[in-house]
Design a protein around this motif. Sequence first.
Motif, short mmCIF file in Angstrom:
data_model
loop_
_atom_site.label_atom_id
_atom_site.label_comp_id
_atom_site.label_asym_id
_atom_site.label_seq_id
_atom_site.Cartn_x
_atom_site.Cartn_y
_atom_site.Cartn_z
N ASP A 59 1.85 -3.68 11.56
CA ASP A 59 1.56 -3.85 10.04
C ASP A 59 1.72 -5.71 9.64
O ASP A 59 2.76 -5.64 9.22
CB ASP A 59 2.28 -2.71 9.57
CG ASP A 59 1.19 -1.26 10.00
OD1 ASP A 59 0.42 -1.65 10.66
OD2 ASP A 59 2.07 -0.63 9.19
N ARG B 15 -1.05 17.03 10.44
CA ARG B 15 -0.34 16.56 10.13
C ARG B 15 -0.46 14.97 8.71
O ARG B 15 -0.92 14.51 9.49
CB ARG B 15 -0.45 15.66 11.52
CG ARG B 15 0.81 14.95 11.96
CD ARG B 15 0.39 13.38 12.40
NE ARG B 15 0.60 13.11 11.41
CZ ARG B 15 -0.13 11.42 11.62
NH1 ARG B 15 0.21 11.15 12.46
NH2 ARG B 15 -0.61 10.85 9.80
N LYS C 147 -3.70 13.93 10.11
CA LYS C 147 -4.21 13.89 10.42
C LYS C 147 -5.05 15.74 10.89
O LYS C 147 -4.06 16.17 10.89
CB LYS C 147 -3.43 14.58 12.09
CG LYS C 147 -2.89 13.25 12.21
CD LYS C 147 -3.66 11.82 13.25
CE LYS C 147 -3.38 10.60 13.72
NZ LYS C 147 -4.10 9.26 14.14
N ARG D 58 0.74 -0.51 0.41
CA ARG D 58 -0.08 0.21 0.24
C ARG D 58 0.77 1.11 -0.07
O ARG D 58 1.91 1.01 0.82
CB ARG D 58 -0.62 0.19 1.42
CG ARG D 58 -0.35 0.11 2.34
CD ARG D 58 -0.95 -0.37 3.55
NE ARG D 58 -0.57 0.38 5.12
CZ ARG D 58 -1.69 -0.25 5.94
NH1 ARG D 58 -2.34 -0.66 6.10
NH2 ARG D 58 -0.52 0.04 7.22
N TRP E 194 7.77 5.65 6.57
CA TRP E 194 7.10 7.03 6.59
C TRP E 194 7.44 7.91 6.31
O TRP E 194 9.02 8.22 7.18
CB TRP E 194 6.59 6.63 8.76
CG TRP E 194 5.21 7.63 8.70
CD1 TRP E 194 3.49 6.58 9.02
CD2 TRP E 194 4.75 8.40 9.09
NE1 TRP E 194 3.10 7.53 8.93
CE2 TRP E 194 3.60 8.68 9.76
CE3 TRP E 194 5.88 9.64 9.65
CZ2 TRP E 194 3.29 9.53 10.07
CZ3 TRP E 194 5.73 10.70 10.14
CH2 TRP E 194 4.43 10.89 10.65
N VAL F 31 2.95 9.52 15.24
CA VAL F 31 2.83 7.71 15.62
C VAL F 31 3.59 7.98 16.77
O VAL F 31 4.75 8.71 17.00
CB VAL F 31 3.45 7.18 14.50
CG1 VAL F 31 3.89 5.47 14.27
CG2 VAL F 31 3.09 7.15 12.76
N LEU G 88 -5.11 5.99 16.61
CA LEU G 88 -5.26 5.10 15.86
C LEU G 88 -5.06 4.33 16.65
O LEU G 88 -3.42 4.21 17.45
CB LEU G 88 -4.15 5.18 14.92
CG LEU G 88 -3.47 3.66 14.39
CD1 LEU G 88 -4.99 3.26 13.12
CD2 LEU G 88 -2.33 4.22 12.39
N MET H 11 -1.40 9.60 4.98
CA MET H 11 -2.38 9.32 6.66
C MET H 11 -2.16 10.50 7.25
O MET H 11 -0.91 11.37 7.42
CB MET H 11 -1.53 8.46 7.56
CG MET H 11 -1.61 6.74 6.94
SD MET H 11 -3.78 7.01 7.18
CE MET H 11 -3.17 6.11 8.72
N HIS I 231 2.97 0.02 17.02
CA HIS I 231 2.68 1.49 16.61
C HIS I 231 1.50 2.41 16.81
O HIS I 231 0.26 1.45 17.08
CB HIS I 231 3.86 2.09 16.37
CG HIS I 231 2.88 1.67 14.16
ND1 HIS I 231 3.22 0.84 13.88
CD2 HIS I 231 2.12 2.31 13.20
CE1 HIS I 231 3.11 0.03 12.72
NE2 HIS I 231 1.59 1.31 12.35
N SER J 299 -1.54 6.37 17.27
CA SER J 299 -1.02 7.55 16.94
C SER J 299 -2.32 8.38 17.42
O SER J 299 -3.65 7.41 17.74
CB SER J 299 -0.88 7.93 15.55
OG SER J 299 -1.82 7.43 14.90
N HIS K 186 -1.58 -1.38 16.89
CA HIS K 186 -1.16 -2.30 16.48
C HIS K 186 0.15 -2.43 15.58
O HIS K 186 1.14 -1.97 16.15
CB HIS K 186 -2.24 -2.41 15.31
CG HIS K 186 -1.88 -0.87 14.39
ND1 HIS K 186 -1.81 0.70 14.83
CD2 HIS K 186 -1.18 -0.77 13.30
CE1 HIS K 186 -1.39 1.00 13.49
NE2 HIS K 186 -1.29 0.14 12.96
N SER L 66 2.79 6.86 3.42
CA SER L 66 3.14 6.29 4.37
C SER L 66 3.13 4.58 3.26
O SER L 66 2.16 4.49 2.46
CB SER L 66 2.32 5.62 5.90
OG SER L 66 3.35 4.04 6.19
#
Length: 263
Positions: free
Chosen positions: A138, A229, A125, A119, A152, A165, A133, A123, A218, A220, A136, A233
Amino acid sequence: MLQQLSRSQWQEYEQEGYLRLGRCLTDDELAAAQQRMDDIMLGTASIDYSRTFMQLDRIPGKTNKPGPGGRGHKGATLRYRKIQDLEFDPLFLRYMQKPLFRHICAHVYGADTSIACMRAMFMNKPAGEGTHLVWHQDRWTNFDRDPLITIWTALDPATIANGCVYIAPRRHHTLINPSHASGFMTDDQAQALVAEIEPMPLELDAGEAALLHNYLPHSSGVNRTPIARRAFSVCFMDAATVDSQHHAYSVIFGEGALDPAQL
Ligand SMILES: O=C(O)CCC(=O)C(=O)O
């Protein structure tokens, strides 16, 4: 700008699960990327919106969950949370194909391995907003092998105040919730993690990038400032990777790679 990582930088990455890559976008490239993202959100970019996954940010005051998402434009607003399929935009593809990233992929996956993009996503904000978020890794259960790295890149300064993050350095060796389809932890697991470690805010200047191991936990938060922001990524994986639905992923390095001049 870095072209290659040194042996000691690789050692640091392997030990910590992340590495700051420094400035990876020139001033002009940064300004162009910022402008392009705003154009995409406002619906004025010359891209094929019908193939672009776009998700709005949460509705303020109403819900903590992200807004609706799916292929196609969702309205002219800077309040998007996530926009994918940016490998089909020549501006972002050119960035993804920089020699430093080719070098990183060759080191991680092997010099003869073609590399695909799992992907390539924006991302965001939005100013004064953002969707929390939760912790988690990835890691997705629908692949025959795990994608290993993400790069990122901050398109604005990423700070504690605007929802940077947070990472858990050195915790990239084990999966915390291996049966979860997309690597999310349970509340108990996330609480246990943050009780054990000091989560580290990954603050970056605009145009700086970080290499993240995909197993690096990570999360956020939200943006408490009047400045967005924005970030880009990219998850790079072995192009031989197959998912349970035999989805085709775009090749970025190697035979059949996407060519920005042909898009
Ligand atoms: O940008 C963020 O807030 C989170 C990004 C993320 O989870 C990712 O790039 O995998």
